[in-house]
Scaffold this motif. Structure first.
Motif, PDB file in Angstrom:
ATOM      1  N   SER A  31     101.839  67.916  20.821  1.00 49.36           N
ATOM      2  CA  SER A  31     102.034  69.132  20.031  1.00 49.36           C
ATOM      3  C   SER A  31     100.796  70.001  19.884  1.00 49.36           C
ATOM      4  CB  SER A  31     102.550  68.755  18.632  1.00 49.36           C
ATOM      5  OG  SER A  31     103.799  68.105  18.717  1.00 49.36           O
ATOM      6  N   THR A  32      99.615  69.434  20.090  1.00 48.34           N
ATOM      7  CA  THR A  32      98.390  70.202  19.894  1.00 48.34           C
ATOM      8  C   THR A  32      97.486  70.089  21.116  1.00 48.34           C
ATOM      9  OG1 THR A  32      97.181  68.366  18.872  1.00 48.34           O
ATOM     10  CG2 THR A  32      98.495  69.779  17.409  1.00 48.34           C
ATOM     11  N   VAL A  33      96.621  71.064  21.280  1.00 44.01           N
ATOM     12  CA  VAL A  33      95.706  71.099  22.419  1.00 44.01           C
ATOM     13  C   VAL A  33      94.822  69.862  22.453  1.00 44.01           C
ATOM     14  CG1 VAL A  33      93.672  72.293  23.328  1.00 44.01           C
ATOM     15  CG2 VAL A  33      95.704  73.600  22.677  1.00 44.01           C
ATOM     16  N   THR A  34      94.368  69.399  21.302  1.00 41.43           N
ATOM     17  CA  THR A  34      93.466  68.239  21.263  1.00 41.43           C
ATOM     18  C   THR A  34      94.149  66.961  21.709  1.00 41.43           C
ATOM     19  OG1 THR A  34      94.005  67.929  18.920  1.00 41.43           O
ATOM     20  CG2 THR A  34      92.027  69.215  19.444  1.00 41.43           C
ATOM     21  N   GLN A  35      95.479  66.924  21.705  1.00 40.90           N
ATOM     22  CA  GLN A  35      96.216  65.744  22.159  1.00 40.90           C
ATOM     23  C   GLN A  35      96.557  65.821  23.641  1.00 40.90           C
ATOM     24  OE1 GLN A  35      99.431  66.256  19.255  1.00 40.90           O
ATOM     25  NE2 GLN A  35      98.889  64.280  18.361  1.00 40.90           N
ATOM     26  N   CYS A  36      96.440  66.995  24.241  1.00 37.69           N
ATOM     27  CA  CYS A  36      96.833  67.199  25.632  1.00 37.69           C
ATOM     28  C   CYS A  36      95.679  66.870  26.569  1.00 37.69           C
ATOM     29  CB  CYS A  36      97.267  68.643  25.854  1.00 37.69           C
ATOM     30  SG  CYS A  36      98.651  69.165  24.814  1.00 37.69           S
ATOM     31  N   GLY A  37      95.986  66.159  27.662  1.00 37.70           N
ATOM     32  CA  GLY A  37      94.947  65.785  28.605  1.00 37.70           C
ATOM     33  C   GLY A  37      94.103  64.640  28.071  1.00 37.70           C
ATOM     34  N   PRO A  38      92.881  64.481  28.632  1.00 34.61           N
ATOM     35  CA  PRO A  38      92.298  65.327  29.681  1.00 34.61           C
ATOM     36  C   PRO A  38      92.962  65.094  31.032  1.00 34.61           C
ATOM     37  CG  PRO A  38      90.868  63.474  29.203  1.00 34.61           C
ATOM     38  CD  PRO A  38      91.975  63.406  28.213  1.00 34.61           C
ATOM     39  N   GLU A  39      93.054  66.173  31.806  1.00 30.77           N
ATOM     40  CA  GLU A  39      93.658  66.115  33.127  1.00 30.77           C
ATOM     41  C   GLU A  39      93.024  67.187  33.999  1.00 30.77           C
ATOM     42  OE1 GLU A  39      94.908  64.556  35.817  1.00 30.77           O
ATOM     43  OE2 GLU A  39      96.100  63.655  34.201  1.00 30.77           O
ATOM     44  N   ARG A  40      93.090  66.987  35.302  1.00 30.43           N
ATOM     45  CA  ARG A  40      92.440  67.942  36.211  1.00 30.43           C
ATOM     46  C   ARG A  40      93.161  69.284  36.236  1.00 30.43           C
ATOM     47  NH1 ARG A  40      92.180  69.390  41.780  1.00 30.43           N
ATOM     48  NH2 ARG A  40      93.974  68.119  42.306  1.00 30.43           N
ATOM     49  N   VAL A  41      94.501  69.273  36.259  1.00 34.82           N
ATOM     50  CA  VAL A  41      95.263  70.514  36.433  1.00 34.82           C
ATOM     51  C   VAL A  41      96.319  70.664  35.353  1.00 34.82           C
ATOM     52  CG1 VAL A  41      96.745  71.851  37.990  1.00 34.82           C
ATOM     53  CG2 VAL A  41      94.908  70.441  38.935  1.00 34.82           C
ATOM     54  N   GLY A  42      96.428  71.873  34.832  1.00 35.80           N
ATOM     55  CA  GLY A  42      97.514  72.244  33.949  1.00 35.80           C
ATOM     56  C   GLY A  42      98.422  73.237  34.655  1.00 35.80           C
ATOM     57  N   VAL A  43      99.719  73.046  34.543  1.00 31.32           N
ATOM     58  CA  VAL A  43     100.699  73.946  35.165  1.00 31.32           C
ATOM     59  C   VAL A  43     101.261  74.866  34.083  1.00 31.32           C
ATOM     60  CG1 VAL A  43     102.873  74.129  36.434  1.00 31.32           C
ATOM     61  CG2 VAL A  43     101.301  72.230  36.905  1.00 31.32           C
ATOM     62  N   VAL A  44     101.096  76.177  34.280  1.00 30.42           N
ATOM     63  CA  VAL A  44     101.588  77.164  33.324  1.00 30.42           C
ATOM     64  C   VAL A  44     102.833  77.816  33.911  1.00 30.42           C
ATOM     65  CG1 VAL A  44     100.990  79.098  31.846  1.00 30.42           C
ATOM     66  CG2 VAL A  44      99.179  77.599  32.713  1.00 30.42           C
ATOM     67  N   VAL A 136      99.315  68.497  33.380  1.00 33.75           N
ATOM     68  CA  VAL A 136      99.748  68.873  32.040  1.00 33.75           C
ATOM     69  C   VAL A 136     100.630  70.113  32.179  1.00 33.75           C
ATOM     70  CG1 VAL A 136      99.011  69.746  29.789  1.00 33.75           C
ATOM     71  CG2 VAL A 136      97.691  67.947  30.917  1.00 33.75           C
ATOM     72  N   LEU A 137     101.830  70.075  31.600  1.00 33.21           N
ATOM     73  CA  LEU A 137     102.763  71.190  31.689  1.00 33.21           C
ATOM     74  C   LEU A 137     102.685  72.018  30.412  1.00 33.21           C
ATOM     75  CD1 LEU A 137     105.866  69.286  33.150  1.00 33.21           C
ATOM     76  CD2 LEU A 137     103.849  70.198  34.350  1.00 33.21           C
ATOM     77  N   ILE A 138     102.536  73.327  30.552  1.00 31.90           N
ATOM     78  CA  ILE A 138     102.280  74.206  29.406  1.00 31.90           C
ATOM     79  C   ILE A 138     103.416  75.213  29.266  1.00 31.90           C
ATOM     80  CG2 ILE A 138     100.655  75.844  28.385  1.00 31.90           C
ATOM     81  CD1 ILE A 138      98.576  74.506  30.444  1.00 31.90           C
ATOM     82  N   THR A 139     104.176  75.084  28.186  1.00 35.87           N
ATOM     83  CA  THR A 139     105.268  76.010  27.896  1.00 35.87           C
ATOM     84  C   THR A 139     105.775  75.739  26.476  1.00 35.87           C
ATOM     85  OG1 THR A 139     107.403  76.857  28.687  1.00 35.87           O
ATOM     86  CG2 THR A 139     107.028  74.501  28.902  1.00 35.87           C
ATOM     87  N   GLN A 140     106.866  76.398  26.076  1.00 38.02           N
ATOM     88  CA  GLN A 140     107.383  76.242  24.714  1.00 38.02           C
ATOM     89  C   GLN A 140     108.028  74.869  24.502  1.00 38.02           C
ATOM     90  OE1 GLN A 140     107.167  79.437  25.940  1.00 38.02           O
ATOM     91  NE2 GLN A 140     105.777  79.810  24.232  1.00 38.02           N
ATOM     92  N   ARG A 141     108.094  74.471  23.249  1.00 39.06           N
ATOM     93  CA  ARG A 141     108.637  73.153  22.894  1.00 39.06           C
ATOM     94  C   ARG A 141     110.063  72.980  23.399  1.00 39.06           C
ATOM     95  NH1 ARG A 141     107.159  69.298  19.338  1.00 39.06           N
ATOM     96  NH2 ARG A 141     105.572  70.641  18.386  1.00 39.06           N
ATOM     97  N   TRP A 142     110.901  74.020  23.282  1.00 37.91           N
ATOM     98  CA  TRP A 142     112.295  73.882  23.696  1.00 37.91           C
ATOM     99  C   TRP A 142     112.446  73.829  25.218  1.00 37.91           C
ATOM    100  CZ3 TRP A 142     112.750  78.366  26.395  1.00 37.91           C
ATOM    101  CH2 TRP A 142     112.057  79.497  25.928  1.00 37.91           C
ATOM    102  N   HIS A 143     111.452  74.263  25.952  1.00 41.76           N
ATOM    103  CA  HIS A 143     111.478  74.240  27.414  1.00 41.76           C
ATOM    104  C   HIS A 143     110.893  72.944  27.987  1.00 41.76           C
ATOM    105  CE1 HIS A 143     109.955  76.231  31.418  1.00 41.76           C
ATOM    106  NE2 HIS A 143     111.078  75.576  31.604  1.00 41.76           N
ATOM    107  N   LEU A 144     109.988  72.315  27.248  1.00 39.05           N
ATOM    108  CA  LEU A 144     109.258  71.165  27.771  1.00 39.05           C
ATOM    109  C   LEU A 144     110.132  69.956  28.116  1.00 39.05           C
ATOM    110  CD1 LEU A 144     105.881  71.157  25.811  1.00 39.05           C
ATOM    111  CD2 LEU A 144     106.197  71.254  28.292  1.00 39.05           C
ATOM    112  N   PRO A 145     111.170  69.603  27.337  1.00 38.49           N
ATOM    113  CA  PRO A 145     111.961  68.437  27.738  1.00 38.49           C
ATOM    114  C   PRO A 145     112.505  68.541  29.159  1.00 38.49           C
ATOM    115  CG  PRO A 145     112.475  69.018  25.485  1.00 38.49           C
ATOM    116  CD  PRO A 145     111.590  70.106  26.015  1.00 38.49           C
TER     117      PRO A 145
END
Length: 216
Positions: A31-44, A136-145
């Motif tokens: 849910s938060t940036v600090t919990q995401c990753g670390p990873e080499r690539v994020g997909v927006v 890491v996949l970056i988008t809205q909560r309802w889209h992420l599942p």
């Protein structure tokens, strides 16, 4: 009786399909940036810069804000900007690149995918064209599942990072549409064996040289 039974079965499949997608993907969504990753690539994932009414699209800007925060905090090293560019007048990856540049993200950290025509296409191309097995996949909560489910069904080790934003007027329409999209996705993956609109040759995302600041 037969029509009623078929309708009941369809509703049941709709509910079970959505519940399954959410249950399988939720452990991999942060849910938060600090919990995401670390990873080499994020997909927006791409979306329009503007709403149909001509206003700034808050979903676009929340994705850019989250993507920039991941870069600046060191949670991801590079971003794959994947979106629709079917016409000269509509170019989601270019709009994302321009917005991230405005947010002081170095262009060397950005890779553009102009054939991300759908969530499915973006993830298949991330795996087969850009040769990603983790992201890491970056988008809205309802889209992420749906995004996380597709990625992991393809064999990728992906996690979702929620692009937080305030509730948007009329957002319920997008959420309802997403419910149906999840069920259609299950058909794409397990029944019709959908193929992406366009693949093309491999274009691996090469690591960049990150120069650490010198301390004295």
């Amino acid at each position: 009786m037969s029509l009623g039974t078929l309708l009941l079965l369809a509703v049941l499949m709709f509910l079970v399909g959505n519940a399954w997608v959410i249950a399988r993907s939720s452990p991999y969504i942060e849910s938060t940036v600090t919990q995401c990753g670390p990873e080499r690539v994020g997909v927006v994932f791409g979306t329009s810069h503007w709403t149909r009414s001509g206003l700034r699209n808050p979903h676009f800007h929340s994705r850019m804000r989250t993507a920039a925060a991941l870069i600046h905090s060191g949670r991801v090293e590079q971003l794959l900007l994947s979106g629709d560019n079917r016409t000269r007048a509509y170019n989601e990856p270019r709009a994302m690149w321009q917005e991230l540049a405005r947010r002081d993200v170095d262009g060397e950290r950005l890779t553009l995918d102009f054939a991300g025509f759908s969530t499915f296409d973006t993830l298949v191309r991330a795996q087969n064209v850009f040769l990603l097995d983790k992201a890491v996949l970056i988008t809205q909560r309802w889209h992420l599942p749906r995004a996380v489910f597709i990625g992991r069904a393809l064999g990728m080790d992906v996690v979702g990072c929620v692009a937080n934003d305030q509730a948007v007027k009329g957002e319920w329409r997008l959420i309802v549409r997403e419910w149906f999209a999840r069920v259609a996705m299950l058909g794409d993956l397990y029944i019709w064996e959908r193929e992406p609109y366009f693949l093309g040759p491999a274009e691996p995302i090469n690591p960049i040289n990150i120069i650490e600041p010198v301390t004295y």
